[in-house]
Structures are given as C-alpha cells and as structure tokens.
Design an enzyme around this catalytic site. Structure first.
Site, short mmCIF file in Angstrom:
data_model
loop_
_atom_site.label_atom_id
_atom_site.label_comp_id
_atom_site.label_asym_id
_atom_site.label_seq_id
_atom_site.Cartn_x
_atom_site.Cartn_y
_atom_site.Cartn_z
N LYS A 2 15.55 79.22 4.96
CA LYS A 2 16.33 78.47 5.96
C LYS A 2 17.39 79.39 6.60
CE LYS A 2 17.87 74.59 7.84
NZ LYS A 2 17.13 74.03 8.95
N ASN A 38 27.36 74.47 31.90
CA ASN A 38 27.45 73.81 30.59
C ASN A 38 28.83 73.17 30.45
OD1 ASN A 38 26.05 73.41 27.96
ND2 ASN A 38 27.83 74.46 27.15
N ALA A 95 14.56 72.79 17.82
CA ALA A 95 15.10 74.04 18.36
C ALA A 95 14.00 75.10 18.41
CB ALA A 95 16.25 74.52 17.47
N GLN A 96 13.16 75.07 17.38
CA GLN A 96 12.05 76.03 17.30
C GLN A 96 11.22 75.97 18.59
OE1 GLN A 96 8.07 76.59 14.48
NE2 GLN A 96 9.60 75.16 13.85
N GLU A 120 19.32 66.36 5.68
CA GLU A 120 20.14 67.59 5.64
C GLU A 120 21.63 67.24 5.50
OE1 GLU A 120 18.97 70.23 8.90
OE2 GLU A 120 17.63 71.19 7.44
N GLY A 179 22.80 73.13 31.06
CA GLY A 179 22.83 73.03 29.60
C GLY A 179 22.66 74.38 28.94
P1 FAD Z 1 20.95 70.92 22.81
O1 FAD Z 1 20.94 71.88 21.69
O2 FAD Z 1 21.34 69.50 22.55
O3 FAD Z 1 21.89 71.52 23.97
C1 FAD Z 1 22.20 70.79 25.12
C2 FAD Z 1 23.35 71.48 25.82
O4 FAD Z 1 23.65 70.78 27.02
C3 FAD Z 1 24.65 71.50 25.00
O5 FAD Z 1 25.26 72.76 25.12
C4 FAD Z 1 25.50 70.44 25.66
O6 FAD Z 1 26.89 70.68 25.56
C5 FAD Z 1 25.04 70.54 27.11
N1 FAD Z 1 25.24 69.31 27.87
C6 FAD Z 1 24.87 68.05 27.51
N2 FAD Z 1 25.23 67.18 28.49
C7 FAD Z 1 25.83 67.91 29.45
C8 FAD Z 1 26.40 67.57 30.71
N3 FAD Z 1 26.40 66.31 31.17
N4 FAD Z 1 26.94 68.56 31.45
C9 FAD Z 1 26.95 69.84 31.01
N5 FAD Z 1 26.41 70.22 29.84
C10 FAD Z 1 25.85 69.26 29.07
N6 FAD Z 1 15.48 71.83 15.02
C11 FAD Z 1 14.82 72.83 14.40
O7 FAD Z 1 13.89 73.41 14.98
N7 FAD Z 1 15.19 73.24 13.14
C12 FAD Z 1 16.22 72.69 12.47
O8 FAD Z 1 16.52 73.09 11.34
C13 FAD Z 1 16.94 71.63 13.09
N8 FAD Z 1 17.98 71.09 12.46
C14 FAD Z 1 18.71 70.10 13.10
C15 FAD Z 1 19.81 69.57 12.44
C16 FAD Z 1 20.55 68.57 13.04
C17 FAD Z 1 21.73 67.99 12.32
C18 FAD Z 1 20.19 68.11 14.34
C19 FAD Z 1 21.00 67.02 15.00
C20 FAD Z 1 19.11 68.62 15.00
C21 FAD Z 1 18.34 69.64 14.39
N9 FAD Z 1 17.23 70.20 15.02
C22 FAD Z 1 16.53 71.22 14.40
C23 FAD Z 1 16.83 69.78 16.38
C24 FAD Z 1 17.46 70.74 17.41
O9 FAD Z 1 18.84 70.84 17.18
C25 FAD Z 1 17.21 70.27 18.83
O10 FAD Z 1 15.83 70.11 19.01
C26 FAD Z 1 17.76 71.30 19.81
O11 FAD Z 1 19.15 71.36 19.72
C27 FAD Z 1 17.34 70.99 21.25
O12 FAD Z 1 17.82 71.98 22.07
P2 FAD Z 1 18.22 71.68 23.58
O13 FAD Z 1 18.53 72.98 24.22
O14 FAD Z 1 17.20 70.81 24.21
O15 FAD Z 1 19.53 70.79 23.50
P1 NAD Z 2 13.76 61.49 13.21
O1 NAD Z 2 13.19 60.65 14.28
O2 NAD Z 2 12.98 62.65 12.72
O3 NAD Z 2 14.11 60.57 11.95
C1 NAD Z 2 14.78 59.35 12.11
C2 NAD Z 2 14.54 58.46 10.90
O4 NAD Z 2 15.29 57.26 11.08
C3 NAD Z 2 13.08 58.06 10.72
O5 NAD Z 2 12.71 58.30 9.39
C4 NAD Z 2 13.08 56.58 11.09
O6 NAD Z 2 12.12 55.84 10.35
C5 NAD Z 2 14.49 56.16 10.70
N1 NAD Z 2 14.94 54.93 11.38
C6 NAD Z 2 14.69 54.54 12.65
N2 NAD Z 2 15.27 53.34 12.90
C7 NAD Z 2 15.92 52.98 11.78
C8 NAD Z 2 16.70 51.85 11.41
N3 NAD Z 2 16.92 50.84 12.25
N4 NAD Z 2 17.22 51.80 10.16
C9 NAD Z 2 17.01 52.81 9.28
N5 NAD Z 2 16.26 53.91 9.57
C10 NAD Z 2 15.72 53.99 10.80
O7 NAD Z 2 15.19 61.95 13.76
P2 NAD Z 2 16.20 63.08 13.26
O8 NAD Z 2 16.19 63.20 11.79
O9 NAD Z 2 17.46 62.79 13.96
O10 NAD Z 2 15.57 64.40 13.87
C11 NAD Z 2 15.52 64.60 15.28
C12 NAD Z 2 14.66 65.79 15.59
O11 NAD Z 2 15.28 66.97 15.11
C13 NAD Z 2 13.29 65.73 14.93
O12 NAD Z 2 12.36 66.26 15.80
C14 NAD Z 2 13.42 66.62 13.74
O13 NAD Z 2 12.18 67.22 13.39
C15 NAD Z 2 14.42 67.65 14.22
N6 NAD Z 2 15.16 68.16 13.07
C16 NAD Z 2 14.59 69.18 12.37
C17 NAD Z 2 15.24 69.65 11.26
C18 NAD Z 2 14.63 70.77 10.48
O14 NAD Z 2 13.62 71.31 10.91
N7 NAD Z 2 15.19 71.16 9.36
C19 NAD Z 2 16.47 69.11 10.86
C20 NAD Z 2 17.02 68.05 11.61
C21 NAD Z 2 16.34 67.59 12.71
#
Ligand code: FAD
Ligand code: NAD
Length: 403
Positions: A378, A37, A318-319, A170, A10
C-alpha cells in the site's frame, strides 16, 4: 495562428496528471494550458481516511500545485468553478469567465447520500482535506466534552460509519489505531467507546475476495469495531442513525459522530453542463471524450466507463484516473496535430485496502496479500502516485517510508 487554449478543471489525480503529462508533450508556444482548482494545493484523496481519523496530519496529505507544474507552460488559477456550459464553450468561475478550444473536466467525486433523510445535515463525509480535518476535530471534541460533563452522555463516544466499502473499511482501520490514543489523552475508559460500521449489503466489501474480507473483519473486530451487516441506514438525526433490520424492524443507534462513506457520485456541476450524465458521471467515448462534444474530455471520477468483460462500470479510483490522464493528454496533442485519438484501455493492477498503518489486505496481479506485506505494498502504491506527478523530490517530501 492562434494557439489553442486547453482548460483543465480540477487538480485531483485526473486533472493534475493530465496537466503534468501535457506539459511534457507540448512545447511552450504550442498551447495555452490553464489549470483551475479551488485550492492552490492538490490533496491525496486516497489518504483522506487517515487525516479524518487523525492518524496523519492534513498537511501531510496535500502539496502545492506550483511545485509540480511547469510555470513556463501552465497558468494556474486558484478559483472555484461555478458553472460549465459546453454548448457556448464557457466556464464560469469565481475568478471570471473562461473559454477554451479543449476542455478537460476533472472535478472529482462527491459523497452519495441516495436522498436518505438527514444525511446531508447530520453526517460527516470524507470528501476533502477540510472535511477530513472537521471529522478529526469533531471526534476529538466529543472525547473532550465527555470528559468535562457532569452527567456523562456515553453516546458521544459512539461513532457510526455508514458503508463497509473500501473508504469505510480504511477509515475503520485508522480509527482502530486512533481510539486507544484518544482514550489515553482524554482519560476515557476504552469500554465506553463504540465504533459501529453499518452496511446495507449482506457482506463487508461486497464483491471483494471473501478470504481477504474475513481477515479484514477479524482484524477490525479484534480492535473493538462492531459490524451491523445487511442493515441499511434509512435516516440520520442529530442523535444518530436509524437502521433497517428486517421487513418492519428498525433500530436507532445513538451516536455523537456519524461518518457517511457509502458511495460516491460525480461533481454536481456536470448535471448543469449540457452533457448527458448519470449521477453526475459522463459515459465517455472510448477516447475519453464526452458524447456529442468532441472538444470536451472527462477524466477521473466524473467519467463513467463500462468494463465490457463484466458489463459493469469500472470503479471510480485514483488508479484509473491517473491512467486516463495519460490518454487524455496524448489525445489532446493528437487533436492539435489533426491526428486520430486513441482508445483508453485501463490496466487494472489490483486493489490494496489499508487496515491501519501496519496492516492491509490486497489482491495484486492475482496474488492475495495480508498484514505487513500488504501494508508495504500500500505504501509503495501511495509513493508511486507521488512519483508519477512530482517525481523523486515530491516522493521524498511527502512519501510514506516508515514500515
Ligand atoms: P479528486 O481527487 O476528487 O479531485 C478533484 C479536484 O477538483 C480537487 O482538487 C478539488 O478541490 C477540485 N474541485 C472540486 N470542485 C471544484 C470546483 N467547483 N472548482 C474548482 N475545483 C474543484 N482510489 C484508488 O485507486 N486507491 C485507493 O487506495 C483509494 N483510496 C481512497 C480512499 C478514500 C478515503 C477515498 C475517499 C477515495 C479513495 N480512492 C482510492 C478513490 C480516489 O480517491 C478517487 O477515485 C480519485 O480521487 C478521483 O480523482 P479525480 O481527479 O477524479 O478527483
Ligand atoms: P463504495 O461504493 O465502494 O462502497 C459503499 C458501501 O456503502 C457499499 O458497500 C454499499 O453497499 C454501502 N451502502 C450503500 N448504501 C448504504 C446504506 N444506506 N446504509 C449502509 N450502507 C450502505 O464506496 P466507497 O467505499 O466510498 O469507495 C468509492 C470508490 O473509491 C470506489 O470505487 C472504491 O473502489 C474507491 N476506493 C478504493 C480504495 C482502495 O483501493 N484502497 C479505498 C477507498 C475507496
């Protein structure tokens, strides 16, 4: 003596940061580092809500892995991992089988559907770059189709977002900016469009600062977004979603687009790996190793760690993934030298939640921020993540500098 093989699965924040840190700590002839990856690019998962809404191009969200790895020290393999067996130390991939001396699993998150009927089939999930592109194109297709229909189906223009966690909020922030653009492009009257956020818990962003949440809701409502709070989604169909409004009371929301952002789990490959797990997340030892497997490290969203101060898991972010990667790299080097590993201690700097390009809310080092200040913060955080992996060149190439 044979060099140890370090196999990293990954290239997300956790896996790629582990490799970038390892390549600084290990000499060319000290280890064979292999990074596997699915794609030859890394994507910023934290920007996927923007690509999904269409406010940022999917290309801007990703960059080539080869640009940030030291090819003299790291072998990159573009392949899909198909199975992990930690008992026989084998990893099956689309490019063949691999073995290892040290394994790092950083395969990231998958959307959690909690077994709710129809979600897997009828809802879209902000899961990766391709999924983001699909959401963007699907919404655009609904607008384009509505404008060509003789008998117009206004439900095409309803978007339901399941979950008012950080991802849901977001994404709504981006939609708030994108919808007026789509209305102008496809000659759709703004009042025909409905964006409804459905949240199961009694509040938006459960657990976050209530004052900041109130600001976020106010800002999003001003952009026309509706909230249905305390009303879990219980079913999805091709026509929309059923929500539970009371003991025996249900409502059906007809919608052309349903985006599911109601939580995440770890990668399902963990479930068949032989490692004990909960929803594909491994409760790791203090040094990030998998219990019972001293040569296996778990990093990022596949790892589960309890915050003992509140007796709850740290959120998968991600943090934290990037901080874990530093410790994982140091601990692999320690094991290679026969030294003791060290404990991972997260340093929580706060949370900033974007509400669209120029607005956000944040709780950073105990300071509450809203509006432009939070939005600038941000962008600083987004740019820092690029800098940590690819230094100044990557930050200049992909960073966000428009205030
Ligand atoms: P990922 O980032 O999911 O990376 C996994 C990697 O593994 C990818 O490159 C994928 O292609 C690869 N992979 C998966 N399966 C396979 C496979 N079978 N074979 C080969 N490769 C594979 N966190 C924050 O701290 N701040 C934020 O502002 C924030 N904003 C977010 C906004 C959104 C919309 C989302 C969805 C999440 C956000 N998060 C944020 C959470 C954060 O993105 C995740 O916690 C983070 O990406 C986790 O990192 P990771 O390395 O575990 O996995
Ligand atoms: P989350 O678990 O933080 O939020 C999911 C939300 O969906 C919750 O409020 C929950 O009550 C709701 N929910 C659950 N079941 C439901 C249902 N049946 N119907 C309606 N609502 C329902 O998940 P996320 O927002 O995907 O975030 C995932 C992770 O990524 C978290 O750890 C979050 O902190 C992180 N993240 C961080 C940021 C940031 O720091 N800016 C941005 C995006 C994600």
């Amino acid at each position: 003596m044979k060099r140890p093989t370090v196999l990293v699965l990954g290239a997300g924040y956790g896996g790629l940061s582990t490799v970038v840190n390892l390549q600084k700590l290990v000499g060319t002839d000290e280890a064979d580092i292999i990074l596997i990856n699915k794609n030859d690019y890394h994507y910023e998962s934290t920007w996927l809500h923007e690509a999904s809404a269409g406010t940022l191009s999917p290309d801007q969200v990703r960059y080539d892995i080869k640009d940030v790895i030291n090819k003299g020290k790291v072998q990159f393999v573009k392949a899909t991992v198909e199975g992990i067996d930690v008992n026989s130390k084998k990893v099956a991939t689309s490019a063949g089988e691999y073995t290892y001396d040290y394994l790092v699993i950083g395969l990231g998150f998958e959307g959690e559907t909690f077994g709710i009927t129809g979600l897997d089939k009828y809802a879209l999930s902000i899961a990766n770059v391709n999924a983001a592109r699909q959401i963007r194109d699907h919404i655009e297709y609904q607008f384009a189709t509505w404008s060509t229909e003789e008998t117009r189906d206004d439900a095409r223009l309803t978007i339901v977002v399941g979950g008012a966690g950080f991802s849901g909020i977001e994404f709504l922030g981006e939609l708030g900016n994108r919808i007026p653009e789509l209305c102008a492009e496809y000659d759709v009257p703004k009042e025909k469009v409905r964006v409804v956020c459905v949240e199961a818990a009694p509040m938006v962003l459960p657990g976050f600062d209530p004052e900041l949440v109130e600001y976020a809701v106010r800002q999003l409502e001003a952009k026309g977004i509706e909230f249905s709070i305390g009303t879990p989604v219980v079913e999805a169909t091709p026509e929309g979603v059923k929500i539970k409004k009371g003991e025996e009371e249900f409502e059906f929301i007809k919608a052309g687009t349903v985006v599911w952002a109601a939580g995440v789990r770890g990668n399902r490959l963990i479930e068949t790996s032989g490692i004990e797990n909960m929803r594909a997340r491994v409760k790791v030892e203090k040094d990030m190793r998998a219990p019972g497997f001293p040569d296996v490290f778990i990093v990022g969203d596949c790892a589960l760690m309890i915050n003992e101060a509140i007796n709850r898991p740290y959120p998968p972010t991600a943090q934290i993934a990037m901080q874990q990667a530093v410790t994982v790299a140091q601990n692999i080097v320690a094991l290679m030298k026969g030294e003791n590993t060290k404990e991972f201690v997260p340093e929580l700097k706060g949370t900033v939640c974007s509400l669209g390009e120029h607005d956000a809310i944040g709780d950073v080092m105990g300071r509450k921020l809203t509006g432009t200040k939070a939005s600038i913060m941000k962008k600083v955080i987004d740019n820092r993540a690029l800098y940590m992996i690819g230094g100044v060149p990557l930050m200049i190439k992909k960073g966000k500098f428009k205030l």
